[in-house]
Motif scaffolding. Structure first.
Motif, PDB file in Angstrom:
ATOM      1  N   UNK A   1       0.817  -1.215   0.000  1.00 22.96           N
ATOM      2  CA  UNK A   1       0.000   0.000   0.000  1.00 22.96           C
ATOM      3  C   UNK A   1       0.856   1.272   0.000  1.00 22.96           C
ATOM      4  N   UNK A   2       1.940   1.298   0.747  1.00 23.59           N
ATOM      5  CA  UNK A   2       2.790   2.504   0.783  1.00 23.59           C
ATOM      6  C   UNK A   2       3.373   2.817  -0.594  1.00 23.59           C
TER       7      UNK A   2
ATOM      8  N   UNK B   1      -0.257  -7.515  -1.181  1.00 28.05           N
ATOM      9  CA  UNK B   1      -0.356  -6.395  -2.098  1.00 28.05           C
ATOM     10  C   UNK B   1      -1.233  -5.306  -1.519  1.00 28.05           C
ATOM     11  N   UNK B   2      -1.983  -4.654  -2.390  1.00 28.35           N
ATOM     12  CA  UNK B   2      -2.875  -3.594  -1.931  1.00 28.35           C
ATOM     13  C   UNK B   2      -4.046  -3.443  -2.892  1.00 28.35           C
ATOM     14  N   UNK B   3      -5.083  -2.810  -2.397  1.00 24.56           N
ATOM     15  CA  UNK B   3      -6.266  -2.516  -3.199  1.00 24.56           C
ATOM     16  C   UNK B   3      -6.529  -1.024  -3.150  1.00 24.56           C
TER      17      UNK B   3
ATOM     18  N   UNK C   1      -1.728   7.832   6.908  1.00 25.20           N
ATOM     19  CA  UNK C   1      -2.031   6.800   7.903  1.00 25.20           C
ATOM     20  C   UNK C   1      -3.319   6.037   7.608  1.00 25.20           C
ATOM     21  N   UNK C   2      -4.220   6.659   6.877  1.00 27.93           N
ATOM     22  CA  UNK C   2      -5.494   6.019   6.549  1.00 27.93           C
ATOM     23  C   UNK C   2      -5.634   5.679   5.067  1.00 27.93           C
ATOM     24  N   UNK C   3      -4.568   5.880   4.288  1.00 28.35           N
ATOM     25  CA  UNK C   3      -4.589   5.553   2.865  1.00 28.35           C
ATOM     26  C   UNK C   3      -5.507   6.452   2.047  1.00 28.35           C
ATOM     27  N   UNK C   4      -5.736   7.664   2.519  1.00 33.05           N
ATOM     28  CA  UNK C   4      -6.649   8.592   1.848  1.00 33.05           C
ATOM     29  C   UNK C   4      -5.891   9.441   0.832  1.00 33.05           C
ATOM     30  N   UNK C   5      -6.384   9.432  -0.411  1.00 29.27           N
ATOM     31  CA  UNK C   5      -5.822  10.241  -1.496  1.00 29.27           C
ATOM     32  C   UNK C   5      -6.961  10.881  -2.288  1.00 29.27           C
ATOM     33  N   UNK C   6      -7.843  11.569  -1.591  1.00 26.08           N
ATOM     34  CA  UNK C   6      -9.014  12.147  -2.256  1.00 26.08           C
ATOM     35  C   UNK C   6      -8.595  13.203  -3.263  1.00 26.08           C
TER      36      UNK C   6
END
Length: 132
Positions: free
Chosen positions: A17-18, A93-95, A66-71
């Protein structure tokens, strides 16, 4: 109360995710998707670009790592829209999810038409991320 059409797009990749968060944090990388080009840094955290459908536009990303937010906030073609983007861990992996809500100024049909090409972008980003 009238409904507002919502479309969710999903991409799962074999990268942490990072890594994916960092990739999408740099708007210049979005050119790899194929729908935007000529990305340049503007004022006050805005990015300028050319979009193959909407023409000239601007985008700003609101990030909370920290919350994976990329609005995303988009302005272009006489429209303003927000896209709610999340990057979350998924085993090895990541979604990434993009939640699009139909902006004022578009009918449901126009909104769906605008997003048809987004699947191509997602496939291009996925291919790139999994190779790098």
């Amino acid at each position: 109360m009238a409904h507002r059409l919502v479309i969710v797009k999903v991409m799962t990749v074999n990268k942490p995710a990072n890594h994916v968060f960092d990739f999408f944090s740099d708007v210049k990388n979005m050119e790899i998707g194929g729908a935007i080009n000529s990305v340049t840094k503007g004022d006050n955290d805005w990015w300028n670009f050319d979009h193959i459908i909407a023409g000239k536009g601007r985008m700003k990303i609101i990030q909370v790592r920290d919350f994976g937010i990329l609005d995303h906030e988009f302005v272009g073609a006489g429209l303003e829209w927000k896209v709610y983007v999340r990057v979350v861990p998924n085993e090895e992996g990541s979604t990434t999810t993009w939640t699009f809500m139909r902006p004022d100024g578009l009918t449901d049909d126009q909104f769906q038409e605008q997003l048809k090409g987004f699947d191509v972008e997602v496939n291009n980003w996925k291919k790139y991320l999994e190779e790098h």
